[in-house]
Design a protein around this motif. Structure first.
Motif, mmCIF file in Angstrom:
data_model
loop_
_atom_site.group_PDB
_atom_site.id
_atom_site.type_symbol
_atom_site.label_atom_id
_atom_site.label_comp_id
_atom_site.label_asym_id
_atom_site.label_seq_id
_atom_site.Cartn_x
_atom_site.Cartn_y
_atom_site.Cartn_z
ATOM 1 N N UNK A 90 0.839 -1.211 0.124
ATOM 2 C CA UNK A 90 -0.212 -0.056 -0.115
ATOM 3 C C UNK A 90 0.871 1.162 -0.066
ATOM 4 N N UNK A 91 0.308 2.225 -0.507
ATOM 5 C CA UNK A 91 1.072 3.348 -0.210
ATOM 6 C C UNK A 91 0.322 4.621 0.433
ATOM 7 N N UNK A 92 0.967 5.364 1.261
ATOM 8 C CA UNK A 92 0.182 6.345 1.980
ATOM 9 C C UNK A 92 1.049 7.595 1.946
ATOM 10 N N UNK A 93 0.095 8.613 1.678
ATOM 11 C CA UNK A 93 0.803 9.987 1.605
ATOM 12 C C UNK A 93 0.779 10.442 3.015
ATOM 13 N N UNK A 94 1.837 11.104 3.418
ATOM 14 C CA UNK A 94 1.944 11.577 4.803
ATOM 15 C C UNK A 94 2.172 13.285 4.801
ATOM 16 N N UNK A 95 1.274 14.178 5.044
ATOM 17 C CA UNK A 95 1.474 15.471 4.829
ATOM 18 C C UNK A 95 1.839 16.227 6.169
ATOM 19 N N UNK B 44 5.328 -4.545 2.901
ATOM 20 C CA UNK B 44 5.957 -3.224 2.742
ATOM 21 C C UNK B 44 4.948 -2.202 2.213
ATOM 22 N N UNK B 45 5.308 -0.929 3.030
ATOM 23 C CA UNK B 45 4.425 0.192 2.856
ATOM 24 C C UNK B 45 5.192 1.136 2.441
ATOM 25 N N UNK B 46 4.768 1.700 1.341
ATOM 26 C CA UNK B 46 5.589 2.981 0.695
ATOM 27 C C UNK B 46 4.830 4.387 1.287
ATOM 28 N N UNK B 47 5.703 5.180 1.923
ATOM 29 C CA UNK B 47 5.290 6.390 2.492
ATOM 30 C C UNK B 47 5.895 7.438 1.668
ATOM 31 N N UNK B 48 4.815 8.505 1.297
ATOM 32 C CA UNK B 48 5.435 9.576 0.389
ATOM 33 C C UNK B 48 4.911 10.812 1.271
ATOM 34 N N UNK B 49 6.457 11.366 1.776
ATOM 35 C CA UNK B 49 6.103 12.287 2.877
ATOM 36 C C UNK B 49 6.373 13.938 2.379
ATOM 37 N N UNK B 50 5.400 14.849 2.581
ATOM 38 C CA UNK B 50 5.884 16.102 2.441
ATOM 39 C C UNK B 50 5.298 16.964 3.695
ATOM 40 N N UNK B 51 5.440 18.043 3.140
ATOM 41 C CA UNK B 51 5.084 19.253 4.178
ATOM 42 C C UNK B 51 4.159 20.322 3.585
ATOM 43 N N UNK B 52 3.420 20.939 4.268
ATOM 44 C CA UNK B 52 2.207 21.874 3.760
ATOM 45 C C UNK B 52 2.657 23.461 4.065
ATOM 46 N N UNK B 53 3.576 23.137 5.082
ATOM 47 C CA UNK B 53 4.273 24.650 5.752
ATOM 48 C C UNK B 53 5.774 24.633 5.876
ATOM 49 N N UNK C 298 9.450 17.985 3.579
ATOM 50 C CA UNK C 298 9.771 19.358 2.959
ATOM 51 C C UNK C 298 8.791 19.874 2.276
ATOM 52 N N UNK C 299 8.462 21.023 2.544
ATOM 53 C CA UNK C 299 7.436 21.794 1.525
ATOM 54 C C UNK C 299 7.806 21.761 -0.090
ATOM 55 N N UNK C 300 6.772 21.219 -0.936
ATOM 56 C CA UNK C 300 7.243 21.542 -2.252
ATOM 57 C C UNK C 300 7.893 20.329 -2.613
ATOM 58 N N UNK C 301 8.376 19.292 -1.854
ATOM 59 C CA UNK C 301 9.061 17.991 -2.241
ATOM 60 C C UNK C 301 8.537 16.905 -1.715
ATOM 61 N N UNK C 302 8.411 15.830 -2.174
ATOM 62 C CA UNK C 302 7.913 14.556 -1.770
ATOM 63 C C UNK C 302 8.943 13.538 -1.611
ATOM 64 N N UNK C 303 9.302 13.144 -0.465
ATOM 65 C CA UNK C 303 10.455 12.289 -0.056
ATOM 66 C C UNK C 303 9.716 10.888 -0.030
ATOM 67 N N UNK C 304 10.396 9.757 -0.493
ATOM 68 C CA UNK C 304 9.885 8.644 -0.388
ATOM 69 C C UNK C 304 10.485 7.829 0.612
ATOM 70 N N UNK C 305 10.007 6.874 1.063
ATOM 71 C CA UNK C 305 10.649 5.953 2.322
ATOM 72 C C UNK C 305 9.682 4.781 2.274
ATOM 73 N N UNK C 306 9.889 3.790 2.957
ATOM 74 C CA UNK C 306 9.273 2.455 2.989
ATOM 75 C C UNK C 306 9.582 1.823 4.546
ATOM 76 N N UNK C 307 8.500 1.266 4.816
ATOM 77 C CA UNK C 307 8.660 0.499 6.371
ATOM 78 C C UNK C 307 8.028 -0.804 6.135
#
Ligand code: CU
Length: 324
Positions: free
Chosen positions: A167-172, A229-238, A255-264
């Motif tokens: 599964x892929x989860x976006x974390x903001x 395996x879970x994929x996380x797409x991590x970004x920030x709004x501020x 980081x705002x304006x950038x999506x960092x990918x990691x997995x767990x």
């Protein structure tokens, strides 16, 4: 009310044929079935070989809680392959560094006293030793290679995951809470995860301080299945934040304006606590991360329910786990 503690001792692989009379595959299948029955999937980094399960009254409490302890100096117990390797590297580094930190100051102090200015002026000569100079150049280099090689391997393991994610989860990240966005099969939904106040504990049924520690408990946790395996797409709004969960070996900047990918990949069910790990403003200390790891069936049921009614989905999950 009674408390019963059951201890399951891990069987030695040497006993495959003699004691159990089973071949390796049958033996493994039996162990997996027993672990499923007791809610333990696989404990990464647990070398003791003991599992504890407490039955309180009629309900079985087997939820595993990963959170920091008071006066803790070691790493948190690992519950993912990456964290197990990180803990191993930390142990190796300590084994190499502790003698270095003790022996080198002793040598330096001894030499300073023995060959002080008066002694050197009196003898008016400088001793040279090629062997000694060779040793103090090669030994530190060898120590650095010993640390560097497993460190690079671990970095590669953290960054590269060849297996397709379950599964892929976006974390903001927001000032000062997290938002989780799911897109799992036909189920697409998102929700905020905020720290809870003490007066919310009753209504959210999170009164047990051991399962739901102060300053770490949130209203709605991030839900993931174990052993997947879970994929996380991590970004920030501020501003810049960091998504960090020590037991699962995850720490990635948001980081705002950038999506960092990691997995767990969590190896056992339970609740795992972490915190924002990049200073992000006045309430930086009050944006904890809580991940609830369930079995795969519970996760599928939860996503279906959460797609329709999020509150109801979390209520059923809490009933299922009886962790109040
Ligand atoms: Cu922060």
């Amino acid at each position: 009310m009674f408390v019963r503690v059951r201890i399951i001792r891990k069987r030695s692989p040497r006993l495959y044929n003699h004691e159990t009379k089973l071949n390796k595959n049958e033996y493994n299948r039996n162990i997996c079935r027993r672990r499923r029955e007791f809610g333990v999937l696989q404990a990464g980094g647990n070398s003791s070989g003991l599992r504890l399960h407490c039955s309180i009254g009629t309900g079985t409490v087997s939820v595993y809680i990963a959170s920091p302890r008071n006066w803790q100096i070691n790493l948190q117990k690992s519950a993912s392959p990456v964290m197990a390797h990180t803990a191993r590297l930390a142990r190796l580094t300590n084994i190499l560094l502790i003698p270095t930190a003790v022996i080198f100051p002793i040598i330096i102090i001894t030499l300073c006293i023995k060959y002080n200015e008066n002694v050197l002026t009196k003898h008016k000569r400088v001793n040279t030793s090629v062997l000694l100079e060779g040793l103090w150049a090669t030994i530190p280099a060898a120590i650095l290679v010993c640390i560097c090689s497993p460190s690079l391997k671990l970095l590669k393991r953290q960054l590269i995951q060849k297996k397709a994610p379950y599964a892929t989860i976006k974390v903001v990240a927001f000032q000062w809470y997290w938002n989780y966005e799911y897109s799992f099969k036909q189920n697409k939904f998102k929700y905020d995860s905020n720290i809870i106040r003490d007066d919310q504990r009753q209504s959210l049924r999170k009164t047990n301080l051991k399962s739901y520690p102060r300053l770490l408990t949130v209203d709605y946790e991030l839900i993931i299945p174990a052993t997947q395996v879970i994929r996380l797409l991590i970004t920030s709004a501020d501003v810049v934040h960091a998504f960090a969960v020590p037991s699962l070996g995850v720490k990635t900047d948001a980081i705002p304006g950038k999506i960092n990918e990691t997995w767990l990949k969590a190896t056992r069910t339970g609740i795992y606590y972490g915190q924002c790990s990049e200073f992000c403003g006045k309430d930086h200390s009050y944006m904890p991360i809580a991940i609830r790891v369930t079995d795969e069936i519970s996760f599928k049921n939860w996503t279906q329910k959460a797609n329709v009614d999020l509150e109801n989905a979390f209520n059923s999950l809490r009933n299922e786990h009886r962790d109040e």
